[in-house]
Design a protein around this motif. Structure first.
Motif, PDB file in Angstrom:
ATOM      1  N   SER A   1      -1.480   7.721   0.096  1.00 35.18           N
ATOM      2  CA  SER A   1      -3.149   7.502   0.140  1.00 35.18           C
ATOM      3  C   SER A   1      -3.564   7.326   1.488  1.00 35.18           C
ATOM      4  O   SER A   1      -2.878   7.076   2.464  1.00 35.18           O
ATOM      5  CB  SER A   1      -3.451   5.939  -0.545  1.00 35.18           C
ATOM      6  OG  SER A   1      -2.909   5.949  -2.066  1.00 35.18           O
ATOM      7  N   SER A   2      -4.910   7.414   1.799  1.00 31.45           N
ATOM      8  CA  SER A   2      -5.564   7.667   2.783  1.00 31.45           C
ATOM      9  C   SER A   2      -5.508   6.060   3.440  1.00 31.45           C
ATOM     10  O   SER A   2      -5.734   5.066   2.898  1.00 31.45           O
ATOM     11  CB  SER A   2      -6.955   7.951   2.766  1.00 31.45           C
ATOM     12  OG  SER A   2      -7.797   7.455   4.098  1.00 31.45           O
TER      13      SER A   2
ATOM     14  N   THR B   1       3.235  -6.291   5.575  1.00 30.79           N
ATOM     15  CA  THR B   1       2.788  -5.216   5.131  1.00 30.79           C
ATOM     16  C   THR B   1       4.144  -4.543   4.199  1.00 30.79           C
ATOM     17  O   THR B   1       5.204  -4.638   4.995  1.00 30.79           O
ATOM     18  CB  THR B   1       2.156  -4.133   5.794  1.00 30.79           C
ATOM     19  OG1 THR B   1       2.928  -3.777   7.077  1.00 30.79           O
ATOM     20  CG2 THR B   1       0.875  -4.612   6.188  1.00 30.79           C
ATOM     21  N   LEU B   2       3.941  -3.899   2.938  1.00 26.94           N
ATOM     22  CA  LEU B   2       4.932  -3.336   2.478  1.00 26.94           C
ATOM     23  C   LEU B   2       4.590  -2.143   1.542  1.00 26.94           C
ATOM     24  O   LEU B   2       3.389  -1.952   1.322  1.00 26.94           O
ATOM     25  CB  LEU B   2       5.491  -4.172   1.277  1.00 26.94           C
ATOM     26  CG  LEU B   2       6.189  -5.279   1.621  1.00 26.94           C
ATOM     27  CD1 LEU B   2       6.425  -5.943   0.216  1.00 26.94           C
ATOM     28  CD2 LEU B   2       7.482  -5.184   1.957  1.00 26.94           C
ATOM     29  N   ASP B   3       5.107  -0.713   1.999  1.00 23.87           N
ATOM     30  CA  ASP B   3       5.120   0.136   1.248  1.00 23.87           C
ATOM     31  C   ASP B   3       5.191   0.198  -0.200  1.00 23.87           C
ATOM     32  O   ASP B   3       6.242  -0.275  -0.688  1.00 23.87           O
ATOM     33  CB  ASP B   3       5.794   1.383   1.684  1.00 23.87           C
ATOM     34  CG  ASP B   3       5.427   2.957   1.059  1.00 23.87           C
ATOM     35  OD1 ASP B   3       4.315   3.077   0.536  1.00 23.87           O
ATOM     36  OD2 ASP B   3       6.382   3.691   1.208  1.00 23.87           O
ATOM     37  N   ASP B   4       4.142   0.539  -1.068  1.00 22.48           N
ATOM     38  CA  ASP B   4       4.270   0.183  -2.410  1.00 22.48           C
ATOM     39  C   ASP B   4       3.471   1.053  -3.306  1.00 22.48           C
ATOM     40  O   ASP B   4       2.396   1.325  -2.868  1.00 22.48           O
ATOM     41  CB  ASP B   4       3.933  -1.410  -2.763  1.00 22.48           C
ATOM     42  CG  ASP B   4       4.320  -1.733  -4.081  1.00 22.48           C
ATOM     43  OD1 ASP B   4       4.152  -0.875  -5.333  1.00 22.48           O
ATOM     44  OD2 ASP B   4       4.433  -3.035  -4.398  1.00 22.48           O
ATOM     45  N   PRO B   5       3.991   1.717  -4.441  1.00 25.34           N
ATOM     46  CA  PRO B   5       3.181   2.684  -5.173  1.00 25.34           C
ATOM     47  C   PRO B   5       1.809   2.001  -5.634  1.00 25.34           C
ATOM     48  O   PRO B   5       0.703   2.774  -5.859  1.00 25.34           O
ATOM     49  CB  PRO B   5       4.043   3.114  -6.186  1.00 25.34           C
ATOM     50  CG  PRO B   5       5.197   2.695  -5.916  1.00 25.34           C
ATOM     51  CD  PRO B   5       5.174   1.396  -4.912  1.00 25.34           C
ATOM     52  N   GLU B   6       1.624   0.744  -5.907  1.00 30.07           N
ATOM     53  CA  GLU B   6       0.395   0.060  -6.382  1.00 30.07           C
ATOM     54  C   GLU B   6      -0.200  -0.711  -5.104  1.00 30.07           C
ATOM     55  O   GLU B   6       0.670  -1.758  -4.822  1.00 30.07           O
ATOM     56  CB  GLU B   6       0.786  -0.877  -7.473  1.00 30.07           C
ATOM     57  CG  GLU B   6      -0.465  -1.420  -8.187  1.00 30.07           C
ATOM     58  CD  GLU B   6      -0.302  -2.425  -9.315  1.00 30.07           C
ATOM     59  OE1 GLU B   6      -1.126  -2.972  -9.863  1.00 30.07           O
ATOM     60  OE2 GLU B   6       0.868  -2.129  -9.875  1.00 30.07           O
TER      61      GLU B   6
ATOM     62  N   PHE C   1       0.733  -1.177  -0.170  1.00 31.57           N
ATOM     63  CA  PHE C   1      -0.041   0.141   0.023  1.00 31.57           C
ATOM     64  C   PHE C   1       0.847   1.249  -0.075  1.00 31.57           C
ATOM     65  O   PHE C   1       1.973   1.285   0.672  1.00 31.57           O
ATOM     66  CB  PHE C   1      -0.901   0.090   1.102  1.00 31.57           C
ATOM     67  CG  PHE C   1      -1.987   1.017   1.237  1.00 31.57           C
ATOM     68  CD1 PHE C   1      -2.914   0.600   0.520  1.00 31.57           C
ATOM     69  CD2 PHE C   1      -1.855   2.158   1.849  1.00 31.57           C
ATOM     70  CE1 PHE C   1      -4.129   1.657   0.270  1.00 31.57           C
ATOM     71  CE2 PHE C   1      -3.039   3.184   1.785  1.00 31.57           C
ATOM     72  CZ  PHE C   1      -4.158   2.853   1.053  1.00 31.57           C
ATOM     73  N   PRO C   2       0.534   2.353  -0.760  1.00 33.46           N
ATOM     74  CA  PRO C   2       1.339   3.491  -0.846  1.00 33.46           C
ATOM     75  C   PRO C   2       1.057   4.332   0.499  1.00 33.46           C
ATOM     76  O   PRO C   2      -0.050   5.100   0.569  1.00 33.46           O
ATOM     77  CB  PRO C   2       0.600   4.071  -1.992  1.00 33.46           C
ATOM     78  CG  PRO C   2      -0.626   3.696  -2.247  1.00 33.46           C
ATOM     79  CD  PRO C   2      -0.728   2.244  -1.657  1.00 33.46           C
ATOM     80  N   ALA C   3       1.505   3.965   1.430  1.00 32.70           N
ATOM     81  CA  ALA C   3       1.333   4.593   2.778  1.00 32.70           C
ATOM     82  C   ALA C   3       1.355   6.158   2.803  1.00 32.70           C
ATOM     83  O   ALA C   3       0.497   6.822   3.879  1.00 32.70           O
ATOM     84  CB  ALA C   3       2.251   3.861   3.867  1.00 32.70           C
ATOM     85  N   TYR C   4       2.319   6.605   2.056  1.00 34.27           N
ATOM     86  CA  TYR C   4       2.531   8.120   2.173  1.00 34.27           C
ATOM     87  C   TYR C   4       1.793   8.997   1.112  1.00 34.27           C
ATOM     88  O   TYR C   4       1.778  10.102   1.353  1.00 34.27           O
ATOM     89  CB  TYR C   4       3.970   8.572   2.369  1.00 34.27           C
ATOM     90  CG  TYR C   4       4.930   7.549   3.105  1.00 34.27           C
ATOM     91  CD1 TYR C   4       4.698   8.195   4.528  1.00 34.27           C
ATOM     92  CD2 TYR C   4       5.345   6.501   3.096  1.00 34.27           C
ATOM     93  CE1 TYR C   4       5.385   7.386   5.429  1.00 34.27           C
ATOM     94  CE2 TYR C   4       6.151   5.871   3.913  1.00 34.27           C
ATOM     95  CZ  TYR C   4       6.208   6.425   5.135  1.00 34.27           C
ATOM     96  OH  TYR C   4       6.719   5.659   6.280  1.00 34.27           O
TER      97      TYR C   4
END
Length: 267
Positions: free
Chosen positions: A30-31, A58-63, A25-28
């Motif tokens: 997206s809501s 969990t991973l920070d990911d643009p998609e 999830f793009p944590a920074y």
């Protein structure tokens, strides 16, 4: 996504027990409220299936991506594979086709709200009831219908079982809106690749249109189960599936003698 993650366990006659959330999830950008709703949806579906979410990654990911890693149990003598289909078996499908084509239309803002709700309901429906009937009634082989489409997964079943198969187009359940969309040349890349990949394995009757070929090869998300069932058990199986509230229980063809993995498609 959660229902799709559980489908392989059901297809093998297994009982899922626990799952891990797998989230990108793009944590920074997206809501996090959106992420919370995604996790809530997975939690609700896991609860419906009677399985426990015991953690996750969990991973920070643009998609954004979401799924489940599933652990379950099955008696070693009762594992159902895609390799046991026998000549004379009838083929029963438990969900309609069209998910790939219709979700592609959704991404292009070409799908009405009613049709969107229809496919969401189909994809979110667990294959649990169908699997329980399958275990009770007995089948010779089963496979889930997901990314390789109906004919792709049937090809794998026939190849593993060293048999041929026959499918009748007019018996295959398809969400009606799919036909309108495919005539407008709307289909995902995966569906088109499936059709190309199966060119050596499928004998198309001359009456089968190019649009129909795409539909039968449509890449599904959280599709149904495809079962190879002895003819003497088919009647009981169909009655039990209907009584269990399975979305659709349809006889679409049969297992035949022939070149291993080859499928004949008739009108």
């Amino acid at each position: 996504a959660a229902a799709n993650s559980l489908i392989d366990a059901y297809a093998m006659g297994g009982r899922p027990l626990s799952v891990l959330n797998i989230v990108c999830f793009p944590a920074y950008t997206s809501s996090l409220e959106t992420l919370g709703e995604i996790l809530r949806g997975g939690s609700d579906k896991a609860a419906e299936a009677g399985v426990a979410i015991i953690g996750g990654h969990t991973l920070d990911d643009p998609e954004p991506k979401y799924g489940l890693a599933v652990t379950g149990v099955v008696h070693p003598d009762k594992i159902i594979t895609n390799a046991g289909a026998q000549v004379g078996d009838e083929l029963i499908l438990t969900k309609p086709l069209g998910m790939g084509i219709m979700t592609t239309a959704l991404k292009r803002d070409l799908l009405s709200e009613d049709h969107t709700q229809e496919i969401m309901h189909i994809m979110a429906t667990l294959n649990q009831a169908a699997a329980e009937v399958m275990i009770e009634a007995g089948v010779n082989a089963c496979t889930d219908i997901t990314g390789f489409g109906l004919l792709g997964h049937l090809h794998e079943m026939a190849l593993a079982s060293r048999v041929g198969a026959r499918v009748y187009l007019d018996r295959v359940p398809v969400v009606p809106e799919t036909w309108k969309l495919v005539r407008e040349d709307i289909a995902p890349g995966g569906t088109r690749r499936n059709l190309s990949w199966l060119s050596h394995a499928v004998l198309w009757d001359p009456q089968i249109s190019g649009e129909a070929q795409l539909v039968l090869c449509d890449a599904q998300t959280s599709g149904g189960l495809l079962m190879a069932v002895s003819r003497d058990r088919t009647g009981r199986m169909m009655e039990a599936l209907t009584s269990a509230g399975v979305i659709c229980a349809t006889k679409i063809g049969e297992i035949v003698e022939g070149q291993a993995g080859q499928i004949q498609v008739l009108p």
